[in-house]
Write a protein that holds these residues in place. Sequence first.
Motif, PDB file in Angstrom:
ATOM      1  N   ALA A   1      -5.473   2.863 -11.455  1.00 17.79           N
ATOM      2  CA  ALA A   1      -5.355   3.578 -10.187  1.00 17.79           C
ATOM      3  C   ALA A   1      -6.124   2.896  -9.065  1.00 17.79           C
ATOM      4  O   ALA A   1      -5.826   3.111  -7.886  1.00 17.79           O
ATOM      5  CB  ALA A   1      -5.841   5.017 -10.356  1.00 17.79           C
TER       6      ALA A   1
ATOM      7  N   GLN B   1      -4.185   1.239  -6.356  1.00 16.63           N
ATOM      8  CA  GLN B   1      -3.496   2.020  -5.328  1.00 16.63           C
ATOM      9  C   GLN B   1      -4.246   1.964  -3.992  1.00 16.63           C
ATOM     10  O   GLN B   1      -3.719   2.382  -2.964  1.00 16.63           O
ATOM     11  CB  GLN B   1      -3.361   3.478  -5.776  1.00 16.63           C
ATOM     12  N   ARG B   2      -5.455   1.427  -4.005  1.00 14.94           N
ATOM     13  CA  ARG B   2      -6.270   1.381  -2.791  1.00 14.94           C
ATOM     14  C   ARG B   2      -5.801   0.262  -1.857  1.00 14.94           C
ATOM     15  O   ARG B   2      -5.056  -0.620  -2.247  1.00 14.94           O
ATOM     16  CB  ARG B   2      -7.738   1.159  -3.165  1.00 14.94           C
ATOM     17  N   ARG B   3      -6.287   0.320  -0.631  1.00 15.23           N
ATOM     18  CA  ARG B   3      -6.000  -0.736   0.326  1.00 15.23           C
ATOM     19  C   ARG B   3      -6.825  -1.975   0.005  1.00 15.23           C
ATOM     20  O   ARG B   3      -7.881  -1.881  -0.620  1.00 15.23           O
ATOM     21  CB  ARG B   3      -6.300  -0.254   1.748  1.00 15.23           C
TER      22      ARG B   3
ATOM     23  N   THR C   1     -11.574   1.388   0.159  1.00 11.01           N
ATOM     24  CA  THR C   1     -11.264   2.234  -0.987  1.00 11.01           C
ATOM     25  C   THR C   1     -10.297   3.353  -0.617  1.00 11.01           C
ATOM     26  O   THR C   1      -9.989   4.192  -1.459  1.00 11.01           O
ATOM     27  CB  THR C   1     -12.545   2.845  -1.572  1.00 11.01           C
ATOM     28  N   GLU C   2      -9.813   3.367   0.609  1.00 15.53           N
ATOM     29  CA  GLU C   2      -8.841   4.386   1.011  1.00 15.53           C
ATOM     30  C   GLU C   2      -7.520   4.187   0.278  1.00 15.53           C
ATOM     31  O   GLU C   2      -7.119   3.050  -0.006  1.00 15.53           O
ATOM     32  CB  GLU C   2      -8.585   4.297   2.512  1.00 15.53           C
ATOM     33  N   PRO C   3      -6.809   5.284  -0.008  1.00 14.49           N
ATOM     34  CA  PRO C   3      -5.499   5.142  -0.656  1.00 14.49           C
ATOM     35  C   PRO C   3      -4.534   4.369   0.248  1.00 14.49           C
ATOM     36  O   PRO C   3      -4.498   4.568   1.465  1.00 14.49           O
ATOM     37  CB  PRO C   3      -5.046   6.595  -0.836  1.00 14.49           C
TER      38      PRO C   3
ATOM     39  N   ARG D   1      -2.585  -1.114   5.508  1.00 18.30           N
ATOM     40  CA  ARG D   1      -2.474   0.124   4.730  1.00 18.30           C
ATOM     41  C   ARG D   1      -1.754  -0.092   3.401  1.00 18.30           C
ATOM     42  O   ARG D   1      -1.600   0.849   2.617  1.00 18.30           O
ATOM     43  CB  ARG D   1      -1.743   1.183   5.551  1.00 18.30           C
TER      44      ARG D   1
ATOM     45  N   GLN E   1      -0.902  -1.040  -0.451  1.00 14.25           N
ATOM     46  CA  GLN E   1      -1.648  -0.943  -1.703  1.00 14.25           C
ATOM     47  C   GLN E   1      -1.889  -2.335  -2.298  1.00 14.25           C
ATOM     48  O   GLN E   1      -1.086  -3.254  -2.127  1.00 14.25           O
ATOM     49  CB  GLN E   1      -0.869  -0.104  -2.718  1.00 14.25           C
TER      50      GLN E   1
ATOM     51  N   THR F   1       1.053   1.776 -11.162  1.00 12.91           N
ATOM     52  CA  THR F   1      -0.380   2.039 -11.330  1.00 12.91           C
ATOM     53  C   THR F   1      -0.675   3.437 -11.847  1.00 12.91           C
ATOM     54  O   THR F   1       0.133   4.354 -11.733  1.00 12.91           O
ATOM     55  CB  THR F   1      -1.107   1.844  -9.992  1.00 12.91           C
TER      56      THR F   1
END
Length: 357
Positions: A61, A64-66, A70-72, A89, A91, A179
């Motif tokens: 998982a 899945q961050r940028r 650490t933002e989705p 933005r 992933q 992911t």
Amino acid sequence: MNGKHTGRVSRRNSTSAQSLALAWAALVPAAAASLELATEPAGGASAVVAPNVIVSVDDSAAMQRRMGSTEPGLASITAPDGEGIWDTRAQRIAVLRHALKDVLGDHQQLPDGAIRLAWQAMWNHGAAPGGGPAGMVQGQRRQSGASSVNSPRLASNGMQALQGRHRQHALAFADSLRTGHSSDLHHLFGQADAYLRRPLSPQGPWSSQPGAGTAASSSYLGCRRNYHIVLAGSRWDGPATGGAQDDHSRAKVLPDGQVYGGGSAAQRAVTRLYSDAVPSTLADWAFHSWADPLQRAGLSGSLLPEADYRDALRSERFADGLGPPAELERYWNPRYNPASWPHMQTYTVGIGREAST
């Protein structure tokens, strides 16, 4: 040499697929070039032996961050713009998926047969085919197929020359990446190591022509080099494994007779660069794959240390202006790989800004 020094290459803060692709692709041509020099027969004829390359992918998982935080990220962003620049933005898995397809599909960077390739994904969320079993790992379920390279049979993700159908399988694997779950890189390191320690077999990674059913399938070359490229957006969350492989407080005799560490301060000083007091890290896995022979019998021919090591000065002085300079003997200089036994070099490529802990 181990996962913290010679065995590690880190690339962070990349915002374009091209730069990430080159970060990975740059490792392979260099490996092939050094292999060509290191395996030229004494008679002068050129005999290039394609190296084995295992690619391990973090599909946890964390991917899945940028890339830069650490933002989705947004799953809807799947490719860079027309100039090759990624939306910030996006992933991490999208950037990696695109980069892998760029590299593996590039016949100029990777001509047919230049390398032999096997691959695995941490959880195989994309259900790519292969020889790995399904089951629970650290309390999380992984899919069967390309979840492991360590199979007794030649599976579609097993070691074969990168060409034709195998290249298409590799591209399909890259395209399948999805992911989920937490990160557990340790089992990827362990599987890659165990795969190259399997008994020699016409189906295995040491075979000159795995699964071909020819005489070459039962020929196993000791001069073949092995590389493990780990593409990860995180370290791990699960229990640590591997033991204290790089601890230099006790002497370890390497296969060529060199001694790593020991009881005296002088013995420990020359190997201090590779040691730490924390057992069961990824560096311990990388050191184990380098220091302990992957095969002890049955290989034809032997491996020479790489050409740059053979041509290097006996010692080199390093200084940063902040402390006393260090004089490193050629054997322990992290610029070089002196190994002359069957081993695997590990490289890690960090995907994202905080891809190390």
